[in-house]
Design an enzyme around this catalytic site. Structure first.
Site, mmCIF file in Angstrom:
data_model
loop_
_atom_site.group_PDB
_atom_site.id
_atom_site.type_symbol
_atom_site.label_atom_id
_atom_site.label_comp_id
_atom_site.label_asym_id
_atom_site.label_seq_id
_atom_site.Cartn_x
_atom_site.Cartn_y
_atom_site.Cartn_z
ATOM 1 N N HIS B 219 82.132 36.890 65.928
ATOM 2 C CA HIS B 219 82.940 36.629 64.740
ATOM 3 C C HIS B 219 84.427 36.472 65.043
ATOM 4 O O HIS B 219 85.201 36.132 64.156
ATOM 5 C CB HIS B 219 82.681 37.721 63.691
ATOM 6 C CG HIS B 219 81.355 37.528 63.021
ATOM 7 N ND1 HIS B 219 80.981 38.170 61.868
ATOM 8 C CD2 HIS B 219 80.312 36.740 63.338
ATOM 9 C CE1 HIS B 219 79.764 37.789 61.518
ATOM 10 N NE2 HIS B 219 79.333 36.934 62.414
ATOM 11 N N SER B 223 80.959 30.972 64.735
ATOM 12 C CA SER B 223 79.775 30.358 65.334
ATOM 13 C C SER B 223 80.089 28.988 65.930
ATOM 14 O O SER B 223 80.936 28.261 65.414
ATOM 15 C CB SER B 223 78.687 30.191 64.272
ATOM 16 O OG SER B 223 78.388 31.425 63.686
ATOM 17 N N LYS B 247 69.206 29.832 54.128
ATOM 18 C CA LYS B 247 68.536 29.122 55.220
ATOM 19 C C LYS B 247 67.804 30.114 56.134
ATOM 20 O O LYS B 247 66.669 29.863 56.562
ATOM 21 C CB LYS B 247 69.567 28.328 56.017
ATOM 22 C CG LYS B 247 68.948 27.363 57.001
ATOM 23 C CD LYS B 247 69.966 26.332 57.468
ATOM 24 C CE LYS B 247 69.298 25.309 58.373
ATOM 25 N NZ LYS B 247 70.070 24.077 58.489
ATOM 26 N N ASP B 248 68.435 31.247 56.420
ATOM 27 C CA ASP B 248 67.788 32.262 57.256
ATOM 28 C C ASP B 248 66.597 32.885 56.524
ATOM 29 O O ASP B 248 65.594 33.244 57.151
ATOM 30 C CB ASP B 248 68.788 33.355 57.650
ATOM 31 C CG ASP B 248 69.747 32.873 58.732
ATOM 32 O OD1 ASP B 248 69.362 31.982 59.515
ATOM 33 O OD2 ASP B 248 70.880 33.383 58.790
ATOM 34 N N GLU B 291 52.970 41.071 80.869
ATOM 35 C CA GLU B 291 52.915 40.364 79.600
ATOM 36 C C GLU B 291 53.514 38.962 79.776
ATOM 37 O O GLU B 291 54.349 38.739 80.650
ATOM 38 C CB GLU B 291 53.714 41.145 78.556
ATOM 39 C CG GLU B 291 53.106 42.502 78.257
ATOM 40 C CD GLU B 291 52.098 42.438 77.118
ATOM 41 O OE1 GLU B 291 50.940 42.088 77.394
ATOM 42 O OE2 GLU B 291 52.473 42.735 75.976
#
Ligand code: HEM
Ligand code: FES
Lengths: 188, 430
Positions: B219, B223, B247-248, B291
């Site tokens: 921040h 972004s 949107k998220d 994994e």
């Protein structure tokens, strides 16, 4: 707060500009540092094997039931241990190799007790990343050198459990052991 | 926070005002993920994966804390208590499957998040610190997932722990003492299981802390965006809330649908059947694999089957595996191209695609048995992986001629919609 000009009144240790406060600072921080190290040591050391883990230090193995060509899997310090009764042919195969050409040069003699060349006692822990190689159990593959074969990343050991092929750097480890009678050993 | 035109927090409800004056937490939230954080207006769906990673962490923490209420970290009973969670505990199967598959989904979204950063140059100035903290989170995640996988005390748990701690045994002289120290014994046992559980419980909260630093660092410059061009003015941004919360939120819905499909219809698809066999120190499973999210690194580890000068193969493999990850910490200084976004870097773009394929190949080899064929492919792919970062990227930065950049984010957005010349009527307020 006191600035450099004021230090004269607080006592210089001499004309070299070292103040009493500097000394006290260094002394206090050093002491705190020593104290911190003294605290960290036990905090780190507690991670090491505890007394009960270390106490399982030795195990006895009876050899009388192992026929030539056979091997058994048992445990020593909660890790697998291989005890193998070599056939004369296997001994001959191991002796036929020039040890100096090997990755971890050792002869079968050096890896067995004097006069007991037919008894091959090793850890069952691959020296690559610690898997249990195949070859000690009934019907397991023994790899292209007739000893042990590690399925994890393909290390092959010969009839003296020496590394011959694959990523493992060393021969299977021979633990410390002694014969307590003709048909029994004490490992560890 | 980051731009002068960011909306200011003015609490309306008296309670919020009262709290804000005494502890400005509402203000902090408003300025970080509310209307007070201006975000480039052109973010695409690749920018969803940060928030989705956070969601995955929450799923892990909630399901994990619940499972810890029914689980016992003791080598005699651990396997049994996991079966107890599966069979006896009410809805236990759901919680355990959510945790096991949640780890996989966590890595899926984090990998997409990382590759987003790689393509759009988000690691470049002024976001180096964001990138470095992200890598710290990734390392912590790997440690957490590795130790979590040991907890059910199945065959793969046991042998995974043995092989991975065995890596440290490759270090000359101090290696074996370190391995014994890590395990608290000569092989994995009760001591190892207990400490792994303790740390497996702790590390997710450390991760949460580093995530706060990661976002704090983000921040400061704000972004990045698909054009890689800096924000020039208020017309280039929209407030995080409601634009990106919406949107998220949509992304979270898609994520949860896909997660549910795996969870309810194929919960063991990504697991290994051998882990339903209790740990047996005397028998190694025929094919030890970690994994899936560790496969590319596992392939690099196994690619070294030859000694090099005095360095034994085993140590080389271990060094290469760690180097493959640590290398990423130097990326901001290896890629010197001033252009961030891969969209405007024609040569970089092609090599980026090759890198993605290369990593997939490594992953595929890492999951396969270590036969000569796979090992050879791993060797080539591992060599390419290092070459990409150490040779190709610096060279591209020197010789590539980037495409012309848009003058601003707004210009790029409008050009896309054939609205060039028309200034946006008004910037959405707050
Ligand atoms: C970064 C977040 C986390 C990740 C990536 C993660 C990953 C894992 C993985 C891969 C397993 C093995 C699953 C299996 O195959 O059964 C596991 C098991 C376990 N985890 Fe976590 N975990 C996380 C957070 C937590 C937290 C916060 C707790 C709280 C104590 C927790 C408690 C447990 C327990 C009790 C088990 C053993 C039960 C089982 O194996 O299913 N985990 N974890
Ligand atoms: S552990 Fe035996 S070959 Fe890797």
């Amino acid at each position: 707060m006191a600035t450099a000009e004021h230090t004269g009144t607080e006592g210089l240790s001499g004309g070299d500009g070292v103040r009493r406060r500097d000394f006290i600072n260094i002394a206090a921080v050093s002491f705190a540092g020593v104290g911190a190290v003294a605290v960290v040591l036990p905090l780190v050391n507690q991670m090491n094997p505890s007394a009960d883990v270390l106490a399982l230090a030795s195990s006895e193995v009876d050899l009388s039931a192992i026929q030539p060509g056979q091997a058994i899997k048992t445990t020593f310090r909660s890790q697998p241990l291989f005890v193998r009764h070599l056939t004369p042919k296997e001994i001959a195969e191991a002796d036929a190799v020039d040890a100096s050409t090997l990755r971890d040069p050792q002869t079968l003699e050096e890896r067995t007790v004097d006069g007991k060349k037919q008894w091959l006692v090793t850890m069952g822990v691959c020296t690559h990343l610690g898997c249990v190689p195949l070859g000690a159990g009934e019907g397991e593959v023994r790899g292209e050198y007739g000893g042990y074969f590690c399925p994890c990343h393909g290390s092959s050991y010969d009839t003296a459990a020496r590394i011959r092929k694959g990523p493992a750097p060393l021969n299977l480890e021979v633990p410390e052991y002694k014969f307590t009678s003709d048909t029994a050993i004490l490992v560890g | 926070m980051s731009f002068p035109w960011a909306a200011h927090y003015t609490p309306k409800a008296p309670l919020m005002k009262w709290i804000d004056e005494r502890l400005p937490l509402p203000r902090l939230v408003y300025n970080s993920i509310g209307a007070g954080y201006p975000v480039p207006r052109n973010l695409n769906y690749m920018w969803n994966f940060g928030v989705l990673s956070g969601l995955a962490l929450v799923i892990q923490i909630v399901s994990g804390i619940i499972m810890a209420m029914h689980y016992a970290a003791n080598d005699l009973v651990a396997f049994g208590t996991v079966e107890h969670v599966m069979r006896d505990v009410n809805s236990g199967w759901l919680i355990r499957y959510a945790h096991a598959n949640g780890a996989s989904f966590f890595f899926i979204v984090v990998y997409l998040h990382i590759f987003r950063g790689l393509f759009y140059g988000s690691y470049k100035a002024p976001r180096e610190m964001v990138w470095l903290l992200g890598l710290v989170i990734y390392l912590l995640m790997m440690a957490t997932a590795f130790m979590g996988y040991v907890l059910p005390w199945g065959q793969m748990s046991y042998w995974g722990a043995k092989v991975i701690t065995g890596l440290f045994g490759a270090i000359p002289v101090v290696g074996e003492p370190i391995q014994t120290w890590l395990l608290g014994g000569f092989a994995p046992g009760n001591a190892a299981l207990n400490r792994f559980f303790s740390l497996h419980y702790l590390l997710p909260f450390v991760i949460a802390g580093v995530i706060i630093l990661h976002i704090w660092a983000l921040h400061i410059p704000g972004s990045n965006n698909p054009t890689g061009v800096d924000v020039k003015g208020p017309q280039d941004t929209v407030p995080f809330h409601p634009y990106y919360t919406a949107k998220d939120g949509f992304g979270a819905g898609v994520f949860l649908i896909l997660f549910s499909i795996l969870l309810f219809f194929a919960p063991n698809f990504l697991g290994h059947p051998d882990n339903y066999i209790e740990a047996n120190p005397l028998s190694t499973p025929a094919h030890i694999v970690p994994e899936w999210y560790f496969w590319p690194f596992y392939a690099i580890l196994r690619a070294f089957t030859f000694d090099f000068f005095f360095v034994p193969a085993k140590l080389l493999g271990v060094l290469a595996m760690f180097a493959a990850i640590l290398l990423l910490f130097f990326l901001p200084w290896l890629d010197n191209s001033p252009v961030r976004s891969g969209k405007f870097r024609p040569v970089f773009k092609q090599f980026f695609i090759v890198l993605c394929i290369d990593v997939l190949i490594l992953g595929w080899c890492g999951g396969a048995p270590a036969t000569a064929g796979y090992v050879m492919i791993s060797q080539i792919a591992a060599a390419y992986y290092f070459a990409h970062f150490l040779i190709i990227l610096p060279l591209i930065a020197m010789f590539e001629k980037p495409l012309p950049l848009p003058n601003s984010i707004t210009e790029a957005v409008l050009a896309k919609h054939n609205l060039q010349g028309e200034e946006p009527a008004a910037v959405p307020a707050e």
